[in-house]
Enzyme design. Structure first.
Site, PDB file in Angstrom:
ATOM      1  N   ALA A   1      -3.423   4.283   3.114  1.00 29.67           N
ATOM      2  CA  ALA A   1      -2.841   4.896   1.921  1.00 29.67           C
ATOM      3  C   ALA A   1      -1.605   4.097   1.530  1.00 29.67           C
ATOM      4  O   ALA A   1      -1.118   3.264   2.298  1.00 29.67           O
ATOM      5  CB  ALA A   1      -2.482   6.355   2.183  1.00 29.67           C
ATOM      6  N   LYS A   2      -1.108   4.329   0.332  1.00 29.60           N
ATOM      7  CA  LYS A   2       0.112   3.662  -0.118  1.00 29.60           C
ATOM      8  C   LYS A   2       0.675   4.423  -1.300  1.00 29.60           C
ATOM      9  O   LYS A   2      -0.065   5.090  -2.038  1.00 29.60           O
ATOM     10  CB  LYS A   2      -0.159   2.215  -0.540  1.00 29.60           C
ATOM     11  CG  LYS A   2       1.055   1.314  -0.429  1.00 29.60           C
ATOM     12  CD  LYS A   2       1.337   0.921   1.021  1.00 29.60           C
ATOM     13  CE  LYS A   2       2.514  -0.019   1.114  1.00 29.60           C
ATOM     14  NZ  LYS A   2       2.697  -0.521   2.497  1.00 29.60           N
ATOM     15  N   GLY A   3       1.990   4.310  -1.491  1.00 27.42           N
ATOM     16  CA  GLY A   3       2.620   4.980  -2.617  1.00 27.42           C
ATOM     17  C   GLY A   3       3.685   4.101  -3.234  1.00 27.42           C
ATOM     18  O   GLY A   3       4.105   3.100  -2.654  1.00 27.42           O
TER      19      GLY A   3
END
Length: 435
Positions: free
Chosen positions: A124-126
């Site tokens: 995941a990444k933000g």
């Protein structure tokens, strides 16, 4: 009659409507990497489209009140690429050039990285599209808390665990943890990693990524017969990752001869005084103006006479335009995606050994995993225990990747993708499709 248009197909890829086929950005690089690994996946190749589509992409509006009373709106993202092997795991970056394509690619590389070192996470990444240097501390806190509230519907200790990335740190993670905890009504230390030690953070986390870079560099040097003592090292980016890697290489007897960051490029053929340089960076915010070195032209950095080159800044730094200048025998990717596929091929043809990001900078997520485990058990390890466990995991992971590269006569990047993609797709296969 339906007027819907079919999804555009680029080089064999059906692209989602929210991407621009003419400007795919980092996601396009990731797709090329998947293409290179597909022939080695055997029967699992029937699942390969799973890797080319993020499971979930959330785009949020982040409005905050500025110190002057005006209301500003910022664009925020959280992308969960694949959750077949466990909850999502990946950092949050604050940068004015953040795009959906970039966050998608970074989340996918996290999937590969987690599987490569075999920690039980998906990718995941933000990110928020903002230059944090333009915000006051109070504005940064309001931005972080509002962003956390907006993505709170998809994050959680057993769902998706953010961590620091570019321009975020332990304080930002503390605000995220507190906001999530207030919204859920209970202190949830495990919702983020990279926190201050006083609120459930792990010893060794700050230096973990740089320590991993150093560890795989040492392992690769053993395989290739390179002596670390006396080796000349050039580092791009001298923050947590590049600074720690530079310090560890210097302590091992190497000479850090060149460093570049957003404030300038410096060079000293006899070796920079790394402790003094780190102190200068802490005091001034960058390497520019360091007294113990001569100023180097920005573009000349890539052609510095060195044995080991460590790009530890942002993605897309080594390109077809400058890869031909590289004189290093080994490139260790401290940053995510610093080398384009075209540059990869140029370096391969020059005989440069590239230690790819998806294994080389996995030390950070490995110690994040340790932090998450400690938070769940409320039992914390010593820094020596953490460092020893980190080194052992990185050594074992690198040994496996090296063997796959030798067996298949492929680059270490493709070998890492082979190991990781097989693990991800095998998990997808045995779990099956629901419903």
């Amino acid at each position: 009659m339906s007027s819907a248009q079919p999804a555009p197909v680029i080089a064999g890829h059906a692209l989602p409507s929210y991407l621009d086929p003419q400007h795919l950005g980092p996601w396009g690089i990731y797709l090329q990497q998947v293409d290179r690994v597909t022939p080695y996946l055997g029967s699992l190749a029937r699942w390969v489209e799973t890797l080319k589509r993020p499971k979930r992409a959330l785009i949020v509006d982040v409005p905050i009140e500025m110190d002057n009373g005006t209301i500003a709106h910022f664009e925020g993202y959280r992308v969960q690429h694949n959750l077949s092997r466990g909850p999502g795991k990946g950092g949050v970056r604050y940068h004015q050039d953040v795009t959906l394509s970039e966050v998608m690619a970074l989340s996918a590389w996290m999937s590969i990285k987690n599987a490569a070192v075999n920690v039980p996470y998906g990718g995941a990444k933000g990110g928020i599209r903002v230059d944090p240097r333009t915000l006051s501390a109070a504005e940064l806190e309001r931005l972080t808390r509002r962003y956390t509230s907006e993505i709170g519907i998809i994050i959680g200790p057993s769902k998706d665990i953010p961590a620091p990335d570019v321009n975020t740190n332990g304080q930002v993670m503390a605000w995220m943890m507190d906001t999530y905890s207030m919204n859920t009504g209970a202190t949830a230390t495990g919702v983020v990693t990279g926190k201050p030690v006083d609120i459930g953070g792990s010893l060794g986390r700050v230096e973990a990524t740089g320590r991993g870079v150093f560890t795989v560099g040492v392992e690769a040097a053993k395989h290739t017969g390179m002596a670390i003592e006396g080796a000349r090292v050039a580092v791009q980016g001298f923050g947590n990752v590049g600074g720690t890697a530079g310090k560890l290489f210097a302590e091992a007897g190497a000479k850090v001869v060149a460093v570049q960051d957003h404030t300038g490029s410096i060079y000293n053929a006899s070796g920079l005084d790394v402790p003094a340089l780190l102190a200068h960076v802490r005091q001034t915010g960058g390497v520019g103006g360091f007294a113990g070195a001569e100023v180097l032209d920005k573009d000349a950095f890539w052609g510095v006479d060195c044995d080991i080159l460590i790009p530890a800044a942002l993605e897309g730094q080594l390109t077809r335009d400058n890869a031909g200048q590289v004189r290093a025998k080994m490139v260790i990717e401290g940053a995510n995606g610093p080398t384009t596929p075209e540059a990869d091929d140029i370096l391969h043809d020059k005989g440069v050994l590239v230690l790819p990001d998806v294994i080389a900078n996995a030390g950070g997520v490995t110690v994040s995993y340790f932090e998450w485990v400690q938070d769940f058990s409320s039992f914390f390890w010593t820094e020596d225990e953490i460092n020893a466990r980190l080194v052992r995991i990185m050594q074992n992971a690198f040994a496996g990747v090296w063997q796959v590269a030798q067996d298949n006569q492929v680059s270490l990047r493709t070998a890492t993708f082979i190991v990781a993609c097989k693990r991800i797709l095998h998990a997808r296969e045995v779990r099956g499709l629901y419903p």
